[in-house]
Design an enzyme around this catalytic site. Structure first.
Site, PDB file in Angstrom:
ATOM      1  N   GLU A 174       0.812  -1.217   0.000  1.00 23.49           N
ATOM      2  CA  GLU A 174       0.000   0.000   0.000  1.00 23.49           C
ATOM      3  C   GLU A 174       0.847   1.271   0.000  1.00 23.49           C
ATOM      4  OE1 GLU A 174      -3.717   0.044   0.327  1.00 23.49           O
ATOM      5  OE2 GLU A 174      -3.403  -1.973  -0.436  1.00 23.49           O
ATOM      6  N   ARG A 214      -3.932  -4.911   4.694  1.00 24.81           N
ATOM      7  CA  ARG A 214      -3.585  -4.696   3.293  1.00 24.81           C
ATOM      8  C   ARG A 214      -2.079  -4.806   3.010  1.00 24.81           C
ATOM      9  NH1 ARG A 214      -7.492   0.440   1.687  1.00 24.81           N
ATOM     10  NH2 ARG A 214      -9.325  -0.217   2.873  1.00 24.81           N
ATOM     11  N   HIS A 250      -4.642   1.828   7.286  1.00 30.16           N
ATOM     12  CA  HIS A 250      -3.219   2.058   7.042  1.00 30.16           C
ATOM     13  C   HIS A 250      -2.578   2.582   8.324  1.00 30.16           C
ATOM     14  CE1 HIS A 250      -4.289   2.804   2.554  1.00 30.16           C
ATOM     15  NE2 HIS A 250      -3.783   1.595   2.688  1.00 30.16           N
ATOM     16  N   CYS A 371      -2.890  11.323   3.638  1.00 28.67           N
ATOM     17  CA  CYS A 371      -3.238  10.518   2.463  1.00 28.67           C
ATOM     18  C   CYS A 371      -2.948  11.266   1.173  1.00 28.67           C
ATOM     19  CB  CYS A 371      -4.724  10.142   2.503  1.00 28.67           C
ATOM     20  SG  CYS A 371      -5.153   8.880   3.711  1.00 28.67           S
TER      21      CYS A 371
END
Length: 445
Positions: A174, A214, A250, A371
């Site tokens: 990721e 992830r 995350h 992000c």
């Protein structure tokens, strides 16, 4: 060697929409299928870039990706003209059409993992495009991410851009959202911290039960090998599986670091004490002392951290040796978080300033300030070698505002994704953007 950190923010694209595609991202799911405002989203992001550049922080942008992703739609059997493909997908597989129109490339923390030249064996800055294979709507992004990175960081004497890892569950990657660089200063050798959610080849390892992990350990190790990182200065830490199940998809939703500062929640890591001890020992090897700022659950719950995106913030180094924390407006609207931040700034610790922005269009889709940006530490020579057309200036800001005003809609409903005119509008806008940025071959139209 002197180096400076640049933040490459994602420029929000003309088809910004709320499709609610990201299972495990609470904010994304909460706003599924509501109307979005692409024009406002882009202007909010540009205002943030402009303000930080005006403060003297290194600021640049990564361009949006082409949408819809006709390659995805045609690869699964939709045929005919572009209009035919859209009509058939809207009728037979509307969720997949939404995937093809995903706005997620705006969150460039997921575009790649970056290792500056001070850390790599060959003295170049290394990028590995993230495969993002956990989600269909993101699994195709790495192709354009690598293409854009190569266009901007084109000088192979200074930069190496690697293709994404194999798109299998074992190498779920990721990008920088699960990577933190901790150092004495940006130009010196650093400790690179990779945070992973699960281990593919160890069935006994703990893992979340509700939401997917992830990032794999195996992917993090592969990126470190590709970048030629020193084993002594590379640390692998497992994310707490319980917080993943609370919407922390995350690591950058529960921790953020810069320089020698790690700002983190006490539930961030599976083994908090062991993780900090490992980091302290590794950082001692690069002549730095870890400044760990711990946020206790009693002060800010995980739910409040996720709702406000307190940790999905940016830590920016200032000339006075202190740091500014760039936060979304939601942090000031959450009573517990606002009270904590007031005390933090007054405490005399490394963080002495809060800079807040209205990023509500991005926040509603599940992404905050962290992000939106990919951090790249560059020496003066490297900064000069990259493509200059993406560096934020006052002139570029005004040019891009005019571009947004010309090409973007101020309302986008889910039903609009089936409109062939929207695809043409996006294509036209991006052709214009590639000219503005001086990147004529940016897109493979």
């Amino acid at each position: 060697m002197r180096a400076r950190e640049f933040n490459f923010d994602g420029l929000v694209g003309p088809s910004h929409n709320y499709a609610g595609l990201s299972f495990g991202n609470v904010a994304s799911f909460s706003n599924v299928k509501s109307a979005s405002n692409p024009k406002l989203a882009a202007l909010q992001g540009l205002a943030k870039m402009r303000a930080l550049a005006a403060r003297g922080f290194g600021q640049a942008l990564l361009p949006p990706q082409d949408r819809p992703n006709f390659r995805l739609l045609r690869s699964i059997g939709f045929t005919g003209s572009d209009a035919d493909v859209l009509a058939k997908a809207a009728r037979e597989a509307p969720v997949i059409l939404a995937c093809a129109y995903s706005a997620s490339p705006m969150w460039t923390a997921n575009a790649a993992t970056v290792s500056p030249s001070a850390d790599s064996a060959d003295g170049r800055t290394h990028f590995t495009a993230a495969n993002l294979n956990n989600k269909l709507h993101r699994a195709f992004e790495h192709e354009q991410s690598a293409r854009s990175l190569r266009a901007i960081f084109h000088d192979i004497d200074h930069f190496a851009v690697h293709e994404a890892l194999p798109g299998t569950p074992a190498f779920g990657d990721e990008g920088a959202a699960n990577h933190t660089r901790l150092c004495k200063d940006h130009g010196s050798a650093a400790v690179e911290m990779f945070v992973y959610g699960r281990t593919e080849f160890d069935a006994s390892a703990s893992a979340p039960r509700k939401y997917p992990a992830r990032q794999t350990l195996e992917a993090s190790q592969a990126v470190a090998r590709l970048h030629g990182l020193s084993a002594e200065r590379t640390v692998y830490i497992q994310q707490n599986p319980d917080v993943i199940d609370q919407g922390v998809f995350h690591n950058d939703v529960i921790a953020v670091g810069n320089g020698n500062v790690l700002f983190y929640h006490d539930q961030a890591f599976a083994d908090e004490a062991g993780s900090l001890d490992t980091l302290r020992r590794a950082m001692a090897g690069v002549g730095a002392e870890l400044n760990a700022i711990r946020v206790d659950t009693g002060a800010v719950s995980v739910a409040d951290a996720v709702a406000s995106y307190l940790f999905n913030s940016q830590l920016l180094s200032k000339d006075n040796g202190k740091m500014a924390l760039v936060i979304p407006q939601e942090c000031e609207e959450n009573a517990a978080v606002a009270a904590y931040l007031q005390g933090l700034v007054a405490s005399g610790n490394a963080i002495d300033e809060l800079i807040h922005f209205d990023l509500r269009q991005s926040m509603r889709n599940g992404g905050g300030p962290a992000c939106l940006r990919l951090r790249v530490a560059l020496t003066d020579a490297e900064a000069a070698a990259m493509h200059q057309g993406v560096v934020m200036t006052e002139a570029l800001y005004h040019t891009l505002v005019a571009w947004v005003e010309k090409h973007y809609r101020d309302r986008l409903d889910p039903s609009d994704l089936a409109d062939p005119a929207l695809a043409i509008e996006v294509h036209t806008a991006l052709e214009d953007l590639s000219r503005i940025l001086g990147l004529p071959n940016l897109y493979d139209f």
